[in-house]
Design an enzyme around this catalytic site. Sequence first.
Site, PDB file in Angstrom:
ATOM      1  N   HIS A 181       0.877  -1.304  -0.136  1.00 33.06           N
ATOM      2  CA  HIS A 181      -0.027  -0.015  -0.096  1.00 33.06           C
ATOM      3  C   HIS A 181       0.882   1.133   0.069  1.00 33.06           C
ATOM      4  O   HIS A 181       1.885   1.423   0.811  1.00 33.06           O
ATOM      5  CB  HIS A 181      -0.957   0.099   1.116  1.00 33.06           C
ATOM      6  N   GLU A 233       2.876  -0.603 -22.562  1.00 33.48           N
ATOM      7  CA  GLU A 233       3.084  -1.548 -21.757  1.00 33.48           C
ATOM      8  C   GLU A 233       1.929  -1.844 -20.650  1.00 33.48           C
ATOM      9  O   GLU A 233       1.935  -2.826 -20.314  1.00 33.48           O
ATOM     10  CB  GLU A 233       4.423  -1.359 -20.945  1.00 33.48           C
ATOM     11  N   HIS A 265      -6.594   8.743  -1.482  1.00 36.70           N
ATOM     12  CA  HIS A 265      -5.840   8.045  -0.587  1.00 36.70           C
ATOM     13  C   HIS A 265      -4.509   7.449  -0.926  1.00 36.70           C
ATOM     14  O   HIS A 265      -3.509   7.674  -0.712  1.00 36.70           O
ATOM     15  CB  HIS A 265      -6.840   7.128   0.314  1.00 36.70           C
TER      16      HIS A 265
HETATM   17  O1  2HA Z   1      -0.277   5.469   7.716  1.00 37.91           O
HETATM   18  O2  2HA Z   1      -0.825   4.612   5.005  1.00 37.91           O
HETATM   19  O3  2HA Z   1      -3.428   3.796   5.155  1.00 37.91           O
HETATM   20  C1  2HA Z   1      -0.580   4.126   7.272  1.00 37.91           C
HETATM   21  C2  2HA Z   1      -1.337   4.088   6.270  1.00 37.91           C
HETATM   22  C3  2HA Z   1      -2.652   4.205   6.614  1.00 37.91           C
HETATM   23 ZN    ZN Z   2      -2.406   5.030   3.489  1.00 36.67          ZN
END
Ligand code: 2HA
Ligand code: ZN
Length: 313
Positions: free
Chosen positions: A178, A208, A249
């Site tokens: 993430h 690509e 986000h």
């Molecule tokens: O702070 O990215 O989504 C960590 C993160 C929460």
């Molecule tokens: Zn995050």
Amino acid sequence: AVVDKIPTMAKKTLIVDIGSWTIDIMPVINKSPDESKCVTIPKGLITCMNRLLKLYLMCNDGWEQGWHERNGGNLSYRIKDEEVAEVKEFLHYENEWKPIGTKVPGLASEYFLVTGSGKYFRNVIIDPEDSICIIELDEKGENYSILWGLVNGGRLTSELPSHLMNHEVKKGVTNVYHAHTTNVIALTFVLPLEDKVFTRELWEMATECPVVFPSGIGVVGWMVPGGREIAVATSALMKEYDVAIWAHHGMFCSGEDFDLTFGLMHTVEKSAEILVKMLSMRPDKRQTISPQNFRDLAKDFKVTLPEKFLYDK
Ligand code: 2HA
Ligand code: ZN
């Protein structure tokens, strides 16, 4: 780490420091360290499990890309059985069990490397034992126990439910990542939050792209992060895709190893950067890659591109 404990030690004490790179053994006789008998064995957790070094480097690569301001982002790696066997001697099994915050019975008794909550990606390479940890899940997949790392205390990444639920739906995958990718986040303010729009627009930005993420990209509308609800929404998309965007986000990517997972994040974000640049120059495209171009590409590169993304605009 034990210097302040020396005055309290018994007449003859043997200090064994099992570190990341080496195991150091030193006798303390009458509260005085005997350095002449100190032994260093060139065997540590990192030398036994080279995936750990790969994790440090990946955290650093993400930091250098600018995707991990402050404590942003998190990373998990599903440790293979043979790797667990290699590092068993470094793990402490007496620690308490804590709730994961969701149920992942498909991952019962499995081991993971994960980043800590509030820890900075910038610091992983400097002080890994403070920033990351190895966990084991219980036989129901409801609780975890820390077996190594997070030596100065702290909790696991707040996104642990999302990481584990993604691992659960993606059996062949070892990594879930993430990151707060700048250009993808920017696009979530201007494009409709639809899988088919993000997939098609990002495919068009670099030839690509459809080869790197042929199954496409899922989009989760804005949600409160860090809990089960967003984990359920994300893992539902990850059944179909290897990439899920969290509006306003960041992004989640999964892959069969560190290079593929980082490479996927990097490719999607670079494509988003091109789209941001293109939209900054003019709102429409003068020319682009057409649905038929994509079909021709799919044939030559032997990938399947779902027709639902090759719609007429
Ligand atoms: O702070 O990215 O989504 C960590 C993160 C929460
Ligand atoms: Zn995050």
